[in-house]
Motif scaffolding. Structure first.
Motif, mmCIF file in Angstrom:
data_model
loop_
_atom_site.group_PDB
_atom_site.id
_atom_site.type_symbol
_atom_site.label_atom_id
_atom_site.label_comp_id
_atom_site.label_asym_id
_atom_site.label_seq_id
_atom_site.Cartn_x
_atom_site.Cartn_y
_atom_site.Cartn_z
ATOM 1 N N ALA A 436 0.839 -1.208 0.000
ATOM 2 C CA ALA A 436 0.000 0.000 0.000
ATOM 3 C C ALA A 436 0.872 1.256 0.000
ATOM 4 C CB ALA A 436 -0.923 -0.014 1.215
ATOM 5 N N ILE A 437 1.944 1.243 0.774
ATOM 6 C CA ILE A 437 2.850 2.400 0.812
ATOM 7 C C ILE A 437 3.429 2.638 -0.582
ATOM 8 C CG2 ILE A 437 5.072 3.213 1.736
ATOM 9 C CD1 ILE A 437 4.295 1.680 4.365
ATOM 10 N N ALA A 438 3.851 1.558 -1.226
ATOM 11 C CA ALA A 438 4.427 1.695 -2.568
ATOM 12 C C ALA A 438 3.384 2.153 -3.580
ATOM 13 C CB ALA A 438 5.035 0.363 -3.006
ATOM 14 N N ALA A 439 2.162 1.652 -3.439
ATOM 15 C CA ALA A 439 1.098 2.070 -4.362
ATOM 16 C C ALA A 439 0.840 3.563 -4.203
ATOM 17 C CB ALA A 439 -0.175 1.268 -4.101
ATOM 18 N N ALA A 440 0.851 4.045 -2.955
ATOM 19 C CA ALA A 440 0.601 5.471 -2.717
ATOM 20 C C ALA A 440 1.734 6.321 -3.300
ATOM 21 C CB ALA A 440 0.454 5.726 -1.222
ATOM 22 N N LEU A 441 2.962 5.849 -3.147
ATOM 23 C CA LEU A 441 4.089 6.602 -3.729
ATOM 24 C C LEU A 441 4.032 6.571 -5.250
ATOM 25 C CD1 LEU A 441 6.994 5.477 -1.374
ATOM 26 C CD2 LEU A 441 6.235 7.840 -1.711
ATOM 27 N N SER A 442 3.576 5.450 -5.802
ATOM 28 C CA SER A 442 3.569 5.275 -7.261
ATOM 29 C C SER A 442 2.442 6.028 -7.933
ATOM 30 C CB SER A 442 3.430 3.787 -7.620
ATOM 31 O OG SER A 442 4.454 3.048 -7.049
ATOM 32 N N SER A 443 1.368 6.291 -7.210
ATOM 33 C CA SER A 443 0.239 7.004 -7.819
ATOM 34 C C SER A 443 -0.179 8.164 -6.933
ATOM 35 C CB SER A 443 -0.931 6.084 -8.103
ATOM 36 O OG SER A 443 -0.899 4.918 -7.348
ATOM 37 N N PRO A 444 0.606 9.249 -6.969
ATOM 38 C CA PRO A 444 0.299 10.395 -6.115
ATOM 39 C C PRO A 444 -1.122 10.878 -6.378
ATOM 40 C CG PRO A 444 2.378 10.713 -7.309
ATOM 41 C CD PRO A 444 1.742 9.479 -7.860
ATOM 42 N N GLY A 445 -1.841 11.119 -5.326
ATOM 43 C CA GLY A 445 -3.214 11.622 -5.477
ATOM 44 C C GLY A 445 -4.255 10.530 -5.411
ATOM 45 N N ALA A 446 -3.889 9.297 -5.721
ATOM 46 C CA ALA A 446 -4.882 8.211 -5.663
ATOM 47 C C ALA A 446 -5.102 7.822 -4.204
ATOM 48 C CB ALA A 446 -4.399 7.010 -6.457
ATOM 49 N N PRO A 447 -6.358 7.712 -3.771
ATOM 50 C CA PRO A 447 -6.608 7.221 -2.406
ATOM 51 C C PRO A 447 -6.139 5.771 -2.294
ATOM 52 C CG PRO A 447 -8.626 8.061 -3.458
ATOM 53 C CD PRO A 447 -7.593 7.982 -4.520
ATOM 54 N N VAL A 448 -5.521 5.434 -1.172
ATOM 55 C CA VAL A 448 -5.015 4.066 -0.987
ATOM 56 C C VAL A 448 -5.456 3.545 0.378
ATOM 57 C CG1 VAL A 448 -2.971 2.586 -0.880
ATOM 58 C CG2 VAL A 448 -3.007 4.522 -2.457
ATOM 59 N N VAL A 449 -5.977 2.321 0.372
ATOM 60 C CA VAL A 449 -6.430 1.660 1.594
ATOM 61 C C VAL A 449 -5.672 0.348 1.753
ATOM 62 C CG1 VAL A 449 -8.385 0.546 2.734
ATOM 63 C CG2 VAL A 449 -8.761 2.618 1.395
ATOM 64 N N SER A 450 -5.247 0.071 2.961
ATOM 65 C CA SER A 450 -4.640 -1.225 3.261
ATOM 66 C C SER A 450 -5.557 -1.969 4.231
ATOM 67 C CB SER A 450 -3.260 -0.997 3.892
ATOM 68 O OG SER A 450 -2.791 -2.177 4.504
ATOM 69 N N LEU A 451 -6.058 -3.127 3.816
ATOM 70 C CA LEU A 451 -6.882 -3.960 4.697
ATOM 71 C C LEU A 451 -5.998 -5.109 5.182
ATOM 72 C CD1 LEU A 451 -10.230 -4.139 2.636
ATOM 73 C CD2 LEU A 451 -9.540 -2.470 4.383
ATOM 74 N N THR A 452 -5.771 -5.181 6.480
ATOM 75 C CA THR A 452 -4.788 -6.146 6.967
ATOM 76 C C THR A 452 -5.267 -6.840 8.238
ATOM 77 O OG1 THR A 452 -2.506 -6.388 7.754
ATOM 78 C CG2 THR A 452 -3.554 -4.287 8.189
ATOM 79 N N GLY A 453 -4.823 -8.063 8.432
ATOM 80 C CA GLY A 453 -5.073 -8.756 9.689
ATOM 81 C C GLY A 453 -4.174 -8.197 10.776
ATOM 82 N N ASP A 454 -4.515 -8.497 12.034
ATOM 83 C CA ASP A 454 -3.667 -7.970 13.110
ATOM 84 C C ASP A 454 -2.323 -8.692 13.176
ATOM 85 O OD1 ASP A 454 -5.007 -10.248 13.980
ATOM 86 O OD2 ASP A 454 -5.806 -9.339 15.819
ATOM 87 N N GLY A 455 -2.271 -9.958 12.710
ATOM 88 C CA GLY A 455 -0.990 -10.663 12.680
ATOM 89 C C GLY A 455 -0.044 -10.070 11.648
ATOM 90 N N GLY A 456 -0.530 -9.890 10.439
ATOM 91 C CA GLY A 456 0.293 -9.303 9.371
ATOM 92 C C GLY A 456 0.650 -7.861 9.678
ATOM 93 N N PHE A 457 -0.263 -7.155 10.338
ATOM 94 C CA PHE A 457 0.023 -5.771 10.720
ATOM 95 C C PHE A 457 1.175 -5.745 11.718
ATOM 96 C CE2 PHE A 457 -0.765 -2.141 13.608
ATOM 97 C CZ PHE A 457 -0.634 -1.097 12.697
ATOM 98 N N ALA A 458 1.140 -6.679 12.694
ATOM 99 C CA ALA A 458 2.210 -6.707 13.690
ATOM 100 C C ALA A 458 3.571 -6.948 13.033
ATOM 101 C CB ALA A 458 1.915 -7.791 14.730
ATOM 102 N N MET A 459 3.579 -7.718 11.946
ATOM 103 C CA MET A 459 4.847 -7.988 11.251
ATOM 104 C C MET A 459 5.435 -6.739 10.597
ATOM 105 S SD MET A 459 4.257 -11.517 9.131
ATOM 106 C CE MET A 459 4.333 -13.133 9.882
ATOM 107 N N THR A 460 4.595 -5.807 10.220
ATOM 108 C CA THR A 460 5.070 -4.713 9.359
ATOM 109 C C THR A 460 4.711 -3.323 9.870
ATOM 110 O OG1 THR A 460 3.032 -5.017 8.103
ATOM 111 C CG2 THR A 460 5.008 -6.042 7.200
#
Ligand code: TPP
Ligand code: MG
Length: 558
Positions: A436-460
């Motif tokens: 999601a971070i890379a998508a936001a950097l790659s497409s300035p202005g485009a809204p970006v949402v990251s839907l993540t589990g709490d386990g995967g979120f804890a990893m990153t």
């Protein structure tokens, strides 16, 4: 048989910046940076080490921009996410030894997700490379099993090897290429280019078609209940218009793989759902009951459950049916858009399915993915649909891996290709937030949402600081269930006590605030709507929403 009708041109090479002839007076580092710029690469996601400072210096003025992740593992997923979003090669960078080994998951992910990726790692000086042990890992052997090519950049051949790396990563099927560069090589002058130093064509597939096996039109014309099954190859071939044309012309429902979401707009009357996501039995019943499946760039990596049905298949892809997950008497191989256009132009007869029949199928599918609904609680399907309702047109969404992905893959309405970024090849947790971070950097202005589990979120989660550093107005929604739910469900099904499948309690809003983001918690649909009310307007900080969900739907369905 020679197919001549309706051959559409292949999509143009993804945005190389001209084809200027490069100067031959270049170090390996400056040559590499120049090639990447010309290939349209705007960001290199990485983590530094001594061995790569010359390359970072070469890229400092004119780019590509070096984006420092918190760890290499995330940098590789960022590169994959950028490539999924843009169609251009993603690039990640690490130092030797511990840096390169940390890249491995994202590199393997790109290969299995069929995403073009160039991974660059420094290495000890060439004078010591053959005997040194401190931080020395043999990159060729490390990366060979998870890449299409593991190569070395040397001054005498750097020009050719960079072109080889770019072309190999982007050629069908695309995937990852790793290049190792010794510290001293980066600073050495290249031998120069004998043949012009141009970025090679990076288009995904040729415009022509090859036919293998039996005549393809007879089974299509004879079919009364045919279904299209589209995959990521259709996205790479920009086959959206051709897919819709064939669906409408022949009256065929279109099932898509999760990584192809949006290749047919999900509000299209012939859209028939996503394979192997929530409600998957309804989709498999549709495929089992069909009398012909026409694949369209579908790839075996898009499967989660085994292919058990016996419906005849007409294989349409950029590559022959080498996987043989399903038997197919006929293969149309080449540009997927061209093949679908040709089939649309030549399929005779009335539409096989009516839009009403497909709508009835979609209603059954919707009921299936809502099964297990817990009244008065925040259900996973409601998180997906509530965020979807709040998200403006053109929103890019990423999912991480787990039960929330299975729900997102079906319940999120995707309207265009490359707006829904999902991994189904390696399916590694830790993909979603970096992508999601890379998508936001790659497409300035485009809204970006990251839907993540709490386990995967804890990893990153600490990568949020990267989003904060760049002022990205990312919206991160954490499906907080205190569980590695997908694995917990397996333990429950087997009657085992729960072991190691809890996610330790974390104050997610407080964590987000500490990393330069806004944070909020929601436990009801109304609370989630309130949290989202200003999420997509004029923020300069990422927003993290801890969505406290009830997992009854997962237990009922998966
Ligand atoms: C790197 C990695 N490790 C382990 C797994 C196996 N795995 C698949 S789903 C899952 C649970 C994910 O938990 P969470 O992120 O909380 O998502 P949930 O299933 O709860 O929605 C695990 C451990 C994986 N896919 N990737
Ligand atoms: Mg969880």
């Amino acid at each position: 048989m020679v197919i001549t009708a309706a051959i559409v041109p292949a999509p143009p090479s993804p945005a190389p910046k001209g084809t200027a002839i490069m100067s031959t007076e270049r170090t390996v580092a400056t040559l590499l940076a120049e090639y990447l710029r010309q290939a349209g690469v705007r960001h290199v996601f990485g983590y530094p080490g001594e061995s790569v400072v010359d390359f970072m210096e070469a890229a400092r003025d004119d780019g590509p921009a070096i984006v420092a992740a918190v760890r290499e593992a995330s940098a590789a997923f960022m590169a994959e996410g950028a490539a999924m979003r843009t169609g251009r090669p993603g690039v990640c960078l690490s130092t030797l030894g511990p840096g390169s080994t940390a890249l491995l998951n994202g590199v393997a992910s790109a290969t299995l997700d069929r995403v073009p990726l160039l991974a660059i790692s420094g290495q000890v000086d060439s004078s010591r490379e053959q005997y040194w042990t401190h931080q020395a890992v043999d990159h060729g052997r490390l990366f060979a099993p998870v890449t299409k090519l593991a190569a070395r950049l040397e001054p005498a051949s750097a020009d050719t090897v960079i072109r080889r790396a770019l072309r190999t990563a982007t050629a069908e099927r695309p995937g990852a290429v790793h290049v190792t560069v010794t510290t001293d090589s980066f600073g050495m002058m290249t031998a120069g280019s004998g043949d012009g130093g141009k970025v090679p064509p990076l288009a995904p597939a040729a415009a022509t078609l090859d036919l293998y096996g039996e005549e393809p039109l007879r089974p299509l014309r004879a079919a009364r209940r045919p279904v299209l099954l589209a995959g990521a190859g259709a996205v790479r071939c920009s086959a959206t218009a051709a897919l819709a044309a064939l669906a409408e012309q022949a009256g065929m429902p279109v099932v898509v793989g999760a990584m192809a979401k949006g290749v047919l707009s999900e509000d299209h009357p012939y859209f028939a759902g996503v394979l192997d996501m929530a409600g998957h039995r309804v989709i498999w019943d549709l495929l089992a009951g069909a009398d012909l499946i026409v694949t369209a760039g579908f790839d075996a990596v898009e499967l989660i459950t085994p292919w058990r049905i016996t419906t005849p298949v007409l294989h349409v892809d950029t590559t022959p049916n080498t996987d043989q997950v399903y038997p197919a008497a006929t293969e149309i191989v080449g540009n997927v858009a061209a093949a679908l256009s040709w089939l649309a132009a030549n399929c005779a007869g009335a539409p096989r399915w009516s839009p009403g029949e497909v709508a009835a199928h979609r209603a059954a599918l919707r009921a299936a993915w809502q099964a297990g609904y817990a009244p008065g609680r925040l259900n996973p399907s409601e998180v997906v649909t509530t965020v979807r309702s709040a998200a403006p047109e053109g929103t890019v969404v990423t999912a991480d891996v787990g039960s929330h992905k299975i729900m997102t893959g079906q319940a999120w309405t995707s309207l265009a290709p490359r707006e829904t970024l999902i991994t189904n090849g390696l399916s590694a947790m830790g993909f979603g937030l970096p992508a999601a971070i890379a998508a936001a950097l790659s497409s300035p202005g485009a809204p970006v949402v990251s839907l993540t589990g709490d386990g995967g979120f804890a990893m990153t989660a600490t990568e949020l600081s990267v989003a904060a550093r760049y002022g990205l107005p990312l919206v991160v929604v954490v499906f907080a269930d205190g569980s590695l739910n997908r694995i917990e469900l397996h333990q429950r099904q087997l009657g085992y006590p729960l072991t190691a499948t809890g996610v330790d309690p974390t104050d997610i809003p407080a964590l987000a605030e500490s990393l330069g983001c806004d944070g909020v918690r929601a436990g009801t649909v109304a609370g989630l709507e309130k949290a989202l009310s200003s999420a997509f307007s004029g923020r300069a900080r990422p927003l993290v929403i801890e969505a406290r969900i009830d997992t009854s739907q997962y237990a009922a369905q998966f």
